[in-house]
Design a protein around this motif. Sequence first.
Motif, PDB file in Angstrom:
ATOM      1  N   LEU A  76     -15.768 -38.786 -20.132  1.00 19.18           N
ATOM      2  CA  LEU A  76     -15.908 -40.162 -20.578  1.00 19.18           C
ATOM      3  C   LEU A  76     -15.486 -41.072 -19.428  1.00 19.18           C
ATOM      4  N   SER A  77     -16.069 -42.232 -19.377  1.00 16.28           N
ATOM      5  CA  SER A  77     -15.569 -43.223 -18.416  1.00 16.28           C
ATOM      6  C   SER A  77     -14.307 -43.851 -18.995  1.00 16.28           C
ATOM      7  N   GLU A 100      -1.629 -39.409 -21.293  1.00 20.45           N
ATOM      8  CA  GLU A 100      -2.408 -38.169 -21.422  1.00 20.45           C
ATOM      9  C   GLU A 100      -2.697 -37.581 -20.043  1.00 20.45           C
ATOM     10  N   LEU A 101      -2.983 -38.435 -19.075  1.00 18.77           N
ATOM     11  CA  LEU A 101      -3.243 -37.959 -17.712  1.00 18.77           C
ATOM     12  C   LEU A 101      -1.974 -37.376 -17.097  1.00 18.77           C
ATOM     13  N   ALA A 102      -0.841 -38.061 -17.312  1.00 20.95           N
ATOM     14  CA  ALA A 102       0.428 -37.592 -16.744  1.00 20.95           C
ATOM     15  C   ALA A 102       0.834 -36.251 -17.343  1.00 20.95           C
ATOM     16  N   ALA A 103       0.514 -36.045 -18.612  1.00 20.63           N
ATOM     17  CA  ALA A 103       0.869 -34.788 -19.277  1.00 20.63           C
ATOM     18  C   ALA A 103      -0.089 -33.652 -18.921  1.00 20.63           C
ATOM     19  N   GLY A 104      -1.203 -33.982 -18.226  1.00 21.54           N
ATOM     20  CA  GLY A 104      -2.147 -32.949 -17.819  1.00 21.54           C
ATOM     21  C   GLY A 104      -3.131 -32.550 -18.903  1.00 21.54           C
ATOM     22  N   ARG A 105      -3.089 -33.255 -20.065  1.00 24.75           N
ATOM     23  CA  ARG A 105      -4.047 -32.923 -21.122  1.00 24.75           C
ATOM     24  C   ARG A 105      -5.441 -33.461 -20.785  1.00 24.75           C
ATOM     25  N   ARG A 145      -7.766 -35.213 -17.420  1.00 23.78           N
ATOM     26  CA  ARG A 145      -7.759 -35.160 -15.959  1.00 23.78           C
ATOM     27  C   ARG A 145      -8.727 -36.210 -15.414  1.00 23.78           C
ATOM     28  N   SER A 146      -8.281 -36.945 -14.419  1.00 26.08           N
ATOM     29  CA  SER A 146      -9.108 -37.973 -13.801  1.00 26.08           C
ATOM     30  C   SER A 146      -9.983 -37.344 -12.722  1.00 26.08           C
ATOM     31  N   VAL A 147     -11.280 -37.638 -12.760  1.00 29.14           N
ATOM     32  CA  VAL A 147     -12.204 -37.208 -11.708  1.00 29.14           C
ATOM     33  C   VAL A 147     -12.973 -38.445 -11.253  1.00 29.14           C
ATOM     34  N   ASN A 196     -13.619 -43.618 -12.087  1.00 28.51           N
ATOM     35  CA  ASN A 196     -13.824 -44.172 -13.430  1.00 28.51           C
ATOM     36  C   ASN A 196     -14.037 -43.120 -14.510  1.00 28.51           C
ATOM     37  N   THR A 197     -13.937 -41.853 -14.165  1.00 23.75           N
ATOM     38  CA  THR A 197     -14.294 -40.806 -15.107  1.00 23.75           C
ATOM     39  C   THR A 197     -13.097 -39.927 -15.418  1.00 23.75           C
ATOM     40  N   VAL A 198     -13.008 -39.525 -16.689  1.00 24.88           N
ATOM     41  CA  VAL A 198     -11.898 -38.708 -17.158  1.00 24.88           C
ATOM     42  C   VAL A 198     -12.449 -37.487 -17.890  1.00 24.88           C
ATOM     43  N   VAL A 199     -11.881 -36.311 -17.593  1.00 17.69           N
ATOM     44  CA  VAL A 199     -12.217 -35.099 -18.333  1.00 17.69           C
ATOM     45  C   VAL A 199     -11.278 -35.035 -19.533  1.00 17.69           C
TER      46      VAL A 199
END
Length: 328
Positions: A26-27, A44-49, A51-53, A56-59
């Motif tokens: 998702l963006s 959520e990103l800091a916890a590793g659940r 992931r930023s790629v 502008n995009t997040v896994v």
Amino acid sequence: MATDRQPRVERRERVAAHAAEQAGLLSRPQVRGLGVTAAQLEAELAAGRWRSVGRNTVVVAPPWPTDTVAWWQAVLECAPRAAVGTRPRAAIAGLTALVAAGLSGIADDGLVHVAAPKSSHPVPPPPGVRVHETRRWRDEDVVTILGVPRARPEVAAVQAALWARSDREATLLLVATVQQRLTAIDPLVSVLERVKRDRRRSLLRSVLVDVAGGAHSLNELDFAAHCRERGLPEPDRQVVVSSARGSSYLDVRWRRWRVVVEVDGVGHLQPDRWIDDSLRHNEIALGGDTVLRIPSLGLRLDPRRHLDAVERALRHAGWTPSPPGHPA
């Protein structure tokens, strides 16, 4: 604690369900559009659940093990303001879209090509992605088969030909698209008519005429013009010959030197035509003529090497160039 945890789990599940339609991606604006605050996203990103790629995009869900991930990332990075449930104003295009449509046998250039409307100001793309801003953008030119927004095959084929690294590559892309039945001639012609200014416009139009099988006499005239430019003798055209298989026409023949040239359009690559041409070729050769075959596309793209072979055949048969000022 349990009551705090439950909304977080539901939020992740809701976000993952939307991302599942986009290869797990998702963006950031899409994530925010699902009710996730900036602080919650960063947590959520800091916890590793998640992931930023890219920028502008997040896994947010397990990504698919296919090219679709790279295609989706390219689209989302270049159209980051797309809301959830709406079609991004960007799409994979050109050769990438043709590969997504099933094109095979053409060497990939290693890039993901993305089209976006002119002056849409897409963000700088990630490595390996090339963005093409186009004035010819139309929302109806984009389809979402298998989820990824991509240019329709006829649009993608024209784009790929215009963006190709060489005239040869551009020609092969158009021919392969039709031969592999990803689209047909009429839609290609319709899309090409939108192109008003491009250095390859005339070439691509002539290629489509060849592919449609309507340039038989034009190929022969082009060949005769090449012969005159090179100082070769004027050939006889559309010569009728008889053999054990009956009468047939030869595109070009020099009776005196018994050299035959057949200029093959793309239609000659069809299995039934190919077999018939081979049998006819063999009959002519057994009758004592030298038979050379030149693909019409090769005549357009690289006439010199084909004419080299013709000249060698004529010289071997006894022809010599006329002195300057004398007819060949």
